[in-house]
Design an enzyme around this catalytic site. Sequence first.
Site, short mmCIF file in Angstrom:
data_model
loop_
_atom_site.label_atom_id
_atom_site.label_comp_id
_atom_site.label_asym_id
_atom_site.label_seq_id
_atom_site.Cartn_x
_atom_site.Cartn_y
_atom_site.Cartn_z
N HIS A 15 46.90 14.05 -38.94
CA HIS A 15 47.49 12.94 -38.20
C HIS A 15 46.40 12.27 -37.37
O HIS A 15 45.23 12.66 -37.41
CB HIS A 15 48.71 13.36 -37.39
N HIS A 18 43.85 14.35 -35.33
CA HIS A 18 42.78 14.99 -36.10
C HIS A 18 41.72 13.95 -36.48
O HIS A 18 40.53 14.21 -36.43
CB HIS A 18 43.32 15.62 -37.39
N CYS A 123 52.69 32.75 -27.84
CA CYS A 123 53.26 31.50 -28.36
C CYS A 123 52.74 31.31 -29.79
O CYS A 123 51.53 31.17 -30.00
CB CYS A 123 52.84 30.31 -27.49
N CYS A 126 50.78 28.02 -30.51
CA CYS A 126 49.35 28.03 -30.12
C CYS A 126 48.60 29.14 -30.84
O CYS A 126 47.37 29.17 -30.80
CB CYS A 126 49.18 28.30 -28.63
N CYS A 140 55.91 27.20 -23.01
CA CYS A 140 54.58 26.70 -23.34
C CYS A 140 54.60 25.18 -23.18
O CYS A 140 55.44 24.52 -23.80
CB CYS A 140 54.22 27.08 -24.77
N HIS A 143 54.24 23.40 -26.67
CA HIS A 143 55.24 23.57 -27.74
C HIS A 143 56.67 23.63 -27.24
O HIS A 143 57.60 23.69 -28.05
CB HIS A 143 54.88 24.79 -28.60
N LYS A 294 54.51 11.78 -26.78
CA LYS A 294 53.75 12.75 -27.58
C LYS A 294 54.19 12.64 -29.04
O LYS A 294 55.36 12.47 -29.33
CB LYS A 294 54.10 14.15 -27.04
N LYS A 297 57.18 15.41 -35.00
CA LYS A 297 57.88 15.14 -36.25
C LYS A 297 59.33 14.75 -35.99
O LYS A 297 59.87 13.87 -36.64
CB LYS A 297 57.81 16.37 -37.17
N1 MSP Z 1 42.88 25.52 -35.95
C1 MSP Z 1 42.69 25.27 -34.57
C2 MSP Z 1 41.23 25.03 -34.26
C3 MSP Z 1 40.29 26.12 -34.66
S1 MSP Z 1 38.63 25.67 -34.41
C4 MSP Z 1 37.77 27.11 -34.50
C5 MSP Z 1 43.51 24.03 -34.17
N2 MSP Z 1 43.87 23.21 -35.15
S2 MSP Z 1 44.77 21.89 -34.97
O1 MSP Z 1 45.11 21.45 -36.30
O2 MSP Z 1 45.85 22.11 -34.08
O3 MSP Z 1 43.81 20.78 -34.41
C6 MSP Z 1 43.64 20.65 -33.04
C7 MSP Z 1 42.67 19.53 -32.74
O4 MSP Z 1 43.14 18.29 -33.29
C8 MSP Z 1 42.60 19.26 -31.25
O5 MSP Z 1 41.70 20.11 -30.60
C9 MSP Z 1 42.13 17.83 -31.22
O6 MSP Z 1 40.76 17.81 -31.45
C10 MSP Z 1 42.88 17.22 -32.38
N3 MSP Z 1 44.17 16.66 -31.94
C11 MSP Z 1 45.41 17.09 -32.30
N4 MSP Z 1 46.33 16.26 -31.76
C12 MSP Z 1 45.72 15.30 -31.03
C13 MSP Z 1 46.14 14.14 -30.36
N5 MSP Z 1 47.41 13.81 -30.26
N6 MSP Z 1 45.19 13.34 -29.82
C14 MSP Z 1 43.84 13.61 -29.95
N7 MSP Z 1 43.42 14.70 -30.58
C15 MSP Z 1 44.32 15.63 -31.04
O7 MSP Z 1 43.74 23.87 -32.99
#
Ligand code: MSP
Length: 503
Positions: A15, A18, A123, A126, A140, A143, A294, A297
């Site tokens: 999304h 990411h 959680c 997380c 949390c 979540h 935020k 889904k």
């Molecule tokens: N798998 C773990 C990370 C392991 S790294 C050794 C994880 N994955 S995640 O799919 O949840 O991705 C999290 C990352 O996605 C966040 O740290 C951030 O960089 C990015 N983002 C997820 N949602 C976001 C927003 N709404 N806005 C900006 N960045 C965000 O955590």
Amino acid sequence: MYITTPIYYANNKPHIGHAYTTIIADIFARFSRLNKLPTFFLTGTDEHGEKIQKIAQNKGLEPKKFVDEIAATFQLSWDILDISYDNFIRTTFPEHEKAVQFVLNELYQKKFIYKGEYQGLYCVGCEQYKTKTDLIDGKCPDHKIEPELRTEKAYLFALSRFSKILFQKIESDELQIVPEARKNEILSFLEREELKDVAISRSKEEVSWGIELPFDPTQTTYVWIDAFLNYLTGLGWPWKKDLFEKFWPADIQVMGKDILRVHATIWPALLLALDLPLPKKFLINGFFTSGGTKMSKTLGNVLDPVAIAEKYGNDTLRYYLIKSIAIGEDGDISLEKIQEKHNNELVNGLGNLVARVLAMAEKYLKGKVPQPVFPTETISAINNAYLAYEKFFSEMRLDQALNTATKLISDLDRLIDQEAPWVLAKNDPLRLSEVLYILLESLRHIGRMLWPFLPQTSEKIFQKLGVFEEEMKNGWAERKEWGLLHEGTLVAKGDNLFTRFSS
Ligand code: MSP
């Protein structure tokens, strides 16, 4: 220059959040390559653990089959978005899995890992134990669910031994956390709370989708331990040494604020326990909300970066994400806001300027670059812009670096208004040719500065100016000089850089 993103959970397609983190990393990687520095940019997917096991189960799929599909979707999305990663690591790669077992054995032998019991509030969202102070109304905050109280027989990692040294390494900037406010947040956390030893395994009965502990086949590895090691295995470590020797320690690890705390504790502690150098910098980005709330889904407001890029173009997406907030701040995104910025700043600003200048070059000069001129004021303005741009890059302030380039766009608009080339065409052909040279050569410099941010647009500008090959072949230092657009080069207006959207 070694740059990493977090590895994203392989539970859904990427999304906008990411994409944001990944685009930030991509911009640093591109700037580094432009500077002709050896560069390695790593991203990938985090594929084990309870959360993914449950989602795959609900879909009635084998976990491996499920993550194969998601990993392919991530890779394809990054390819569509022009993400210039050098390696895409998956935690289900056999070399990675073997490396995780190698590390666990090392740490077990060195007595950093021991058998014990762990109780805490877990959680699943997380994939982490929470402390009471993390919770809001017992839930949390990320979540909105109450964590479960779990007692587990598990192997623990002696994280508590590292509290002091971590504090010292972060305070001294040996491991630098940018922006400063995030560094202070971690330091006050480390001051406030003693780090507890963490469980690094789960019983296989509960979490079967994980890497088996090499010294106890009834247990699988805690997903965060598995995930952190990607930053090493993505370079081929410990089996292949060449990339690791060239690139470790990482220069910039980009991540969102949600995962800073685990990164600033367990991750460097693992490295210290392994006698490996710590990464140099963590760059922490804030979060984007979608239309003021935020992304979720259930609300149906999760924005798909690929769909946005397909409608407006990759560069518009990149431009919006970088230009609308400073890294570290939280921002908001919506299709309306993207469209507004696209029309106002890209169509009316950059696109219009490029079209105007090239149309005049075609009309008054038959599309041929005139004799170069070297006006001191313009040259010093461009040189100052380069200095500011480089300074902002070194301070990791990408919004400001991009502003430096876009400010030149308004400077050129002003120059056109002041000089009125259409009047000069009637009474001062010499000045007309000088002004057009200044405009064309300045566009080349704007294209140069835009490349890490808007690669497609920048390359189109180079093509229109007839300098694509030189610009792509040569690095930053070689092309910064004023006057490299040669007399007689053919330029062409061609299509507009951006299309206006009206609904
Ligand atoms: N798998 C773990 C990370 C392991 S790294 C050794 C994880 N994955 S995640 O799919 O949840 O991705 C999290 C990352 O996605 C966040 O740290 C951030 O960089 C990015 N983002 C997820 N949602 C976001 C927003 N709404 N806005 C900006 N960045 C965000 O955590």
